[in-house]
Design a protein around this motif. Structure first.
Motif, mmCIF file in Angstrom:
data_model
loop_
_atom_site.group_PDB
_atom_site.id
_atom_site.type_symbol
_atom_site.label_atom_id
_atom_site.label_comp_id
_atom_site.label_asym_id
_atom_site.label_seq_id
_atom_site.Cartn_x
_atom_site.Cartn_y
_atom_site.Cartn_z
ATOM 1 N N PHE A 1 -14.552 89.036 10.476
ATOM 2 C CA PHE A 1 -13.162 89.427 10.226
ATOM 3 C C PHE A 1 -12.529 88.425 9.259
ATOM 4 O O PHE A 1 -13.089 87.365 9.004
ATOM 5 N N THR A 2 -11.382 88.771 8.722
ATOM 6 C CA THR A 2 -10.683 87.869 7.809
ATOM 7 C C THR A 2 -9.500 87.226 8.533
ATOM 8 O O THR A 2 -9.041 87.737 9.564
ATOM 9 N N ILE A 3 -9.015 86.119 7.975
ATOM 10 C CA ILE A 3 -7.848 85.459 8.569
ATOM 11 C C ILE A 3 -6.648 86.408 8.521
ATOM 12 O O ILE A 3 -5.834 86.442 9.434
ATOM 13 N N GLY B 1 2.071 82.136 21.572
ATOM 14 C CA GLY B 1 2.615 82.145 22.921
ATOM 15 C C GLY B 1 1.974 83.186 23.820
ATOM 16 O O GLY B 1 2.629 83.801 24.655
ATOM 17 N N ILE B 2 0.679 83.390 23.616
ATOM 18 C CA ILE B 2 -0.060 84.334 24.465
ATOM 19 C C ILE B 2 -1.295 83.629 25.017
ATOM 20 O O ILE B 2 -1.734 82.634 24.448
ATOM 21 N N PRO B 3 -1.844 84.110 26.127
ATOM 22 C CA PRO B 3 -3.035 83.458 26.688
ATOM 23 C C PRO B 3 -4.240 83.564 25.753
ATOM 24 O O PRO B 3 -4.340 84.527 24.974
ATOM 25 N N VAL C 1 -5.791 86.515 23.074
ATOM 26 C CA VAL C 1 -6.217 86.303 21.682
ATOM 27 C C VAL C 1 -7.611 86.903 21.491
ATOM 28 O O VAL C 1 -7.857 87.654 20.549
ATOM 29 N N LYS C 2 -8.501 86.599 22.409
ATOM 30 C CA LYS C 2 -9.875 87.096 22.302
ATOM 31 C C LYS C 2 -9.910 88.626 22.366
ATOM 32 O O LYS C 2 -10.636 89.259 21.608
ATOM 33 N N ARG C 3 -9.092 89.189 23.247
ATOM 34 C CA ARG C 3 -9.062 90.645 23.375
ATOM 35 C C ARG C 3 -8.587 91.296 22.073
ATOM 36 O O ARG C 3 -9.198 92.245 21.584
ATOM 37 N N ARG C 4 -7.504 90.762 21.523
ATOM 38 C CA ARG C 4 -6.966 91.355 20.287
ATOM 39 C C ARG C 4 -7.910 91.196 19.106
ATOM 40 O O ARG C 4 -7.961 92.048 18.228
ATOM 41 N N GLU D 1 -2.776 89.972 11.450
ATOM 42 C CA GLU D 1 -2.286 91.337 11.723
ATOM 43 C C GLU D 1 -2.493 91.727 13.175
ATOM 44 O O GLU D 1 -1.605 92.280 13.815
ATOM 45 N N ARG D 2 -3.681 91.422 13.717
ATOM 46 C CA ARG D 2 -3.974 91.819 15.099
ATOM 47 C C ARG D 2 -3.125 91.043 16.098
ATOM 48 O O ARG D 2 -2.728 91.581 17.125
ATOM 49 N N LEU D 3 -2.851 89.769 15.777
ATOM 50 C CA LEU D 3 -2.068 88.953 16.720
ATOM 51 C C LEU D 3 -0.580 89.268 16.647
ATOM 52 O O LEU D 3 0.133 89.064 17.612
ATOM 53 N N GLU D 4 -0.126 89.775 15.511
ATOM 54 C CA GLU D 4 1.295 90.064 15.386
ATOM 55 C C GLU D 4 1.670 91.416 15.988
ATOM 56 O O GLU D 4 2.840 91.693 16.208
ATOM 57 N N GLN D 5 0.672 92.234 16.272
ATOM 58 C CA GLN D 5 0.965 93.499 16.972
ATOM 59 C C GLN D 5 1.339 93.141 18.401
ATOM 60 O O GLN D 5 0.753 92.243 18.996
ATOM 61 N N SER D 6 2.285 93.856 18.947
ATOM 62 C CA SER D 6 2.736 93.496 20.293
ATOM 63 C C SER D 6 1.692 93.788 21.355
ATOM 64 O O SER D 6 1.695 93.195 22.414
ATOM 65 N N ARG D 7 0.764 94.725 21.100
ATOM 66 C CA ARG D 7 -0.299 94.972 22.079
ATOM 67 C C ARG D 7 -1.551 95.498 21.407
ATOM 68 O O ARG D 7 -1.516 95.990 20.340
#
Length: 74
Positions: free
Chosen positions: A61-63, A30-32, A36-39, A68-74
Motif C-alpha cells: 500500500f502507499t502512505i 486517537g484510535i487503538p 489501525v491494523k483493521r483499517r 485515506e483509510r485512517l481518515e475515514q470514520s469507519r
C-alpha cells in the motif's frame, strides 16, 4: 516552547511517514492500534512496533492510502 509535530495538528493534516510505527499512527489518530491494523487490512498479529515503511513493502500500500483509510470514520 510550544510542542509541535503530527500529534498536535488536525487530523486532516497529520504527517504520516514510513518511519512511523503502527503505534505512532494509532496515537496520532486517537484510535487503538488494533483499529489501525483493521483499517489498513493488516493481519491481527502485526507488531505495533512495525514501521509503515516495512509494512508497505510487504503489503503493497502507499502512505497516501494509509492516510485515506485512517481518515475515514469507519
Amino acid at each position: 516552547g510550544e510542542p509541535h509535530g503530527p500529534a498536535v495538528m488536525g487530523k486532516g493534516h497529520a504527517t504520516i511517514r514510513g518511519s512511523m510505527t503502527v503505534a505512532d499512527v494509532a496515537k496520532i489518530y486517537g484510535i487503538p492500534a488494533g483499529e489501525v491494523k483493521r483499517r489498513l487490512r493488516l493481519p491481527a498479529h502485526t507488531e505495533e512496533a512495525e514501521t509503515l515503511g516495512r509494512l508497505r513493502k510487504i503489503y503493497g500500500f502507499t502512505i497516501q492510502q494509509v492516510r485515506e483509510r485512517l481518515e475515514q470514520s469507519r
